[in-house]
Write a protein that holds these residues in place. Structure first.
Motif, PDB file in Angstrom:
ATOM      1  N   PHE A  57     -13.422  -0.121  -2.248  1.00  0.00           N
ATOM      2  CA  PHE A  57     -12.092   0.483  -2.619  1.00  0.00           C
ATOM      3  C   PHE A  57     -10.973  -0.132  -1.812  1.00  0.00           C
ATOM      4  O   PHE A  57      -9.887  -0.435  -2.144  1.00  0.00           O
ATOM      5  CB  PHE A  57     -12.398   1.822  -3.308  1.00  0.00           C
ATOM      6  CG  PHE A  57     -11.052   2.151  -3.836  1.00  0.00           C
ATOM      7  CD1 PHE A  57     -10.795   1.659  -5.309  1.00  0.00           C
ATOM      8  CD2 PHE A  57     -10.134   3.212  -3.499  1.00  0.00           C
ATOM      9  CE1 PHE A  57      -9.843   2.259  -6.149  1.00  0.00           C
ATOM     10  CE2 PHE A  57      -9.281   3.771  -4.084  1.00  0.00           C
ATOM     11  CZ  PHE A  57      -9.098   3.161  -5.767  1.00  0.00           C
ATOM     12  N   PHE A  58     -11.062   0.177  -0.430  1.00  0.00           N
ATOM     13  CA  PHE A  58     -10.084   0.280   0.451  1.00  0.00           C
ATOM     14  C   PHE A  58     -10.044  -1.252   1.194  1.00  0.00           C
ATOM     15  O   PHE A  58      -9.669  -1.064   2.361  1.00  0.00           O
ATOM     16  CB  PHE A  58     -10.007   1.160   1.580  1.00  0.00           C
ATOM     17  CG  PHE A  58      -9.688   2.506   0.954  1.00  0.00           C
ATOM     18  CD1 PHE A  58      -8.303   2.673   0.556  1.00  0.00           C
ATOM     19  CD2 PHE A  58     -10.482   3.822   0.637  1.00  0.00           C
ATOM     20  CE1 PHE A  58      -7.686   3.699  -0.348  1.00  0.00           C
ATOM     21  CE2 PHE A  58      -9.884   4.933   0.059  1.00  0.00           C
ATOM     22  CZ  PHE A  58      -8.645   4.782  -0.545  1.00  0.00           C
ATOM     23  N   GLU A  59     -10.871  -2.172   0.736  1.00  0.00           N
ATOM     24  CA  GLU A  59     -10.743  -3.448   1.370  1.00  0.00           C
ATOM     25  C   GLU A  59      -9.277  -4.013   1.087  1.00  0.00           C
ATOM     26  O   GLU A  59      -8.812  -4.871   1.833  1.00  0.00           O
ATOM     27  CB  GLU A  59     -11.689  -4.322   0.675  1.00  0.00           C
ATOM     28  CG  GLU A  59     -13.034  -4.140   1.136  1.00  0.00           C
ATOM     29  CD  GLU A  59     -14.183  -4.898   0.273  1.00  0.00           C
ATOM     30  OE1 GLU A  59     -15.383  -5.022   0.452  1.00  0.00           O
ATOM     31  OE2 GLU A  59     -13.818  -5.548  -0.903  1.00  0.00           O
ATOM     32  N   ILE A  60      -8.481  -3.581   0.118  1.00  0.00           N
ATOM     33  CA  ILE A  60      -7.139  -3.865  -0.065  1.00  0.00           C
ATOM     34  C   ILE A  60      -6.197  -3.327   1.094  1.00  0.00           C
ATOM     35  O   ILE A  60      -6.633  -2.511   1.808  1.00  0.00           O
ATOM     36  CB  ILE A  60      -6.610  -3.525  -1.410  1.00  0.00           C
ATOM     37  CG1 ILE A  60      -6.634  -1.996  -1.679  1.00  0.00           C
ATOM     38  CG2 ILE A  60      -7.322  -4.336  -2.585  1.00  0.00           C
ATOM     39  CD1 ILE A  60      -5.765  -1.325  -2.690  1.00  0.00           C
ATOM     40  N   GLU A  61      -4.977  -3.924   1.189  1.00  0.00           N
ATOM     41  CA  GLU A  61      -4.078  -3.409   2.037  1.00  0.00           C
ATOM     42  C   GLU A  61      -3.434  -1.814   1.757  1.00  0.00           C
ATOM     43  O   GLU A  61      -3.325  -1.536   0.326  1.00  0.00           O
ATOM     44  CB  GLU A  61      -2.863  -4.330   2.274  1.00  0.00           C
ATOM     45  CG  GLU A  61      -1.851  -3.864   3.246  1.00  0.00           C
ATOM     46  CD  GLU A  61      -0.604  -4.694   3.461  1.00  0.00           C
ATOM     47  OE1 GLU A  61       0.350  -4.517   3.963  1.00  0.00           O
ATOM     48  OE2 GLU A  61      -0.720  -6.002   2.745  1.00  0.00           O
ATOM     49  N   HIS A  62      -3.647  -0.940   2.520  1.00  0.00           N
ATOM     50  CA  HIS A  62      -3.299   0.477   2.059  1.00  0.00           C
ATOM     51  C   HIS A  62      -3.033   1.147   3.144  1.00  0.00           C
ATOM     52  O   HIS A  62      -3.181   0.967   4.542  1.00  0.00           O
ATOM     53  CB  HIS A  62      -4.507   1.077   1.503  1.00  0.00           C
ATOM     54  CG  HIS A  62      -5.617   1.292   2.422  1.00  0.00           C
ATOM     55  ND1 HIS A  62      -6.367   0.393   2.770  1.00  0.00           N
ATOM     56  CD2 HIS A  62      -6.123   2.181   3.199  1.00  0.00           C
ATOM     57  CE1 HIS A  62      -7.516   0.557   3.663  1.00  0.00           C
ATOM     58  NE2 HIS A  62      -7.141   1.994   4.206  1.00  0.00           N
ATOM     59  N   LEU A  63      -2.144   2.284   3.010  1.00  0.00           N
ATOM     60  CA  LEU A  63      -1.620   3.252   4.042  1.00  0.00           C
ATOM     61  C   LEU A  63      -2.994   4.193   4.429  1.00  0.00           C
ATOM     62  O   LEU A  63      -3.742   4.625   3.541  1.00  0.00           O
ATOM     63  CB  LEU A  63      -0.701   4.024   3.476  1.00  0.00           C
ATOM     64  CG  LEU A  63       0.696   3.481   3.345  1.00  0.00           C
ATOM     65  CD1 LEU A  63       1.615   4.327   2.772  1.00  0.00           C
ATOM     66  CD2 LEU A  63       1.390   2.907   4.804  1.00  0.00           C
ATOM     67  N   PRO A  64      -3.108   4.375   5.751  1.00  0.00           N
ATOM     68  CA  PRO A  64      -4.324   5.387   6.143  1.00  0.00           C
ATOM     69  C   PRO A  64      -4.511   6.592   5.271  1.00  0.00           C
ATOM     70  O   PRO A  64      -5.476   6.991   4.986  1.00  0.00           O
ATOM     71  CB  PRO A  64      -4.191   5.329   7.587  1.00  0.00           C
ATOM     72  CG  PRO A  64      -3.277   4.217   8.150  1.00  0.00           C
ATOM     73  CD  PRO A  64      -2.537   4.036   6.879  1.00  0.00           C
ATOM     74  N   ARG A  65      -3.277   7.260   4.890  1.00  0.00           N
ATOM     75  CA  ARG A  65      -3.215   8.344   4.491  1.00  0.00           C
ATOM     76  C   ARG A  65      -3.917   8.331   2.973  1.00  0.00           C
ATOM     77  O   ARG A  65      -4.382   9.661   2.679  1.00  0.00           O
ATOM     78  CB  ARG A  65      -1.868   9.032   4.188  1.00  0.00           C
ATOM     79  CG  ARG A  65      -1.042   8.249   3.353  1.00  0.00           C
ATOM     80  CD  ARG A  65       0.485   8.794   3.080  1.00  0.00           C
ATOM     81  NE  ARG A  65       0.256  10.149   2.652  1.00  0.00           N
ATOM     82  CZ  ARG A  65       0.031  10.567   1.336  1.00  0.00           C
ATOM     83  NH1 ARG A  65      -0.177   9.607   0.485  1.00  0.00           N
ATOM     84  NH2 ARG A  65       0.268  11.815   0.952  1.00  0.00           N
TER      85      ARG A  65
END
Length: 254
Positions: free
Chosen positions: A142-150
């Motif tokens: 799910f978080f393979e995309i660019e994202h904020l750590p929060r």
């Protein structure tokens, strides 16, 4: 209470609360607004993600999420434009804000475009006795995309000792075959026997009073203990007892 008496008592409570009327006051009412598989699973996942705090607030804010997505969550996830995402920014539910909402939409799009959908990602566990490792796998994908750590805090990880209450609840909705029409049972690659009880304050307190749980913290270790004891009562459908534990805690103050 002997094990046979405990099973009889809880089976009665399951019948009492695992009824269509349960839907009216529960966040599961949101995915019940839809008929298409992908709409059900996306609305269910987003609703479960914000399912903490006041139940009325959860339901109202989940309805707002669906409004932001034009009541077509799958179409929105697949086909949104950048300006559509900007319209999500005002959303807030407790610590889940508009930026998180946008990231979740992008994460879902990534899963449907590149990993054949939500069910397929969780189906890595189709030969395992539990879905907890599959939740860990899902979070990574799910978080393979660019994202904020929060934003990562909004998907729990059982391998980091979380009971992962909300995502276990979502999995119950999707996997458990329910003769009364509460849970959907639309994910056929997984089995209800693999499910874990959504462990929260209410279900945990009731489980301890009934001797199903000794561990004091509601964490992954407690979930494993509860899993083992619920599987003794019913190995094929252990999380049906979520209705009993939740009902006893929330509606009866047990």
């Amino acid at each position: 209470m002997k094990q046979t008496e405990l099973k009889e008592f809880l089976d009665v409570k399951v019948l009492e609360y695992n009824r269509p009327e349960f839907i009216e006051s529960d966040p599961i009412q949101i995915p019940h607004l839809f008929n298409k598989k992908e709409d059900i699973e996306i609305s269910g996942f987003l609703t479960a993600t914000i399912a903490w705090g006041n139940r009325k607030s959860i339901i109202n804010n989940a309805k707002r999420m669906m409004e932001y997505m034009d009541h077509s969550p799958f179409d929105f996830v697949k086909n949104h434009q950048e300006q559509d995402l900007q319209s999500l920014l005002p959303f807030v539910h407790r610590t889940f804000n508009g930026t998180d909402f946008i990231t979740f939409v992008k994460g879902l799009q990534h899963i449907y475009n590149n990993h054949h959908g939500l069910e397929q990602v969780f189906s890595v566990a189709n030969k395992q006795t539990s879905l907890q490792a599959a939740i860990h796998h899902f979070k990574k994908v799910f978080f393979e995309i660019e994202h904020l750590p929060r934003t990562q805090k909004h998907v729990s990880d059982p391998l980091k000792n979380s009971a992962a209450k909300r995502i276990n609840m979502f999995l119950r909705w999707m996997v458990r075959t329910d003769q009364t029409g509460v849970d959907f049972g639309i994910w056929k690659t997984l089995s209800p026997s693999q499910l874990s009880c959504p462990l929260d304050v209410h279900s945990g307190n009731v489980a301890r009073k009934l001797g199903l749980l000794k561990r004091k913290q509601n964490d992954a270790k407690a979930l494993r203990e509860l899993d083992e004891n619920l599987r003794i009562l019913d190995a094929t459908d252990p999380v049906k007892y979520d209705f009993a534990l939740f009902g006893l805690g929330v509606f009866e103050g047990f």
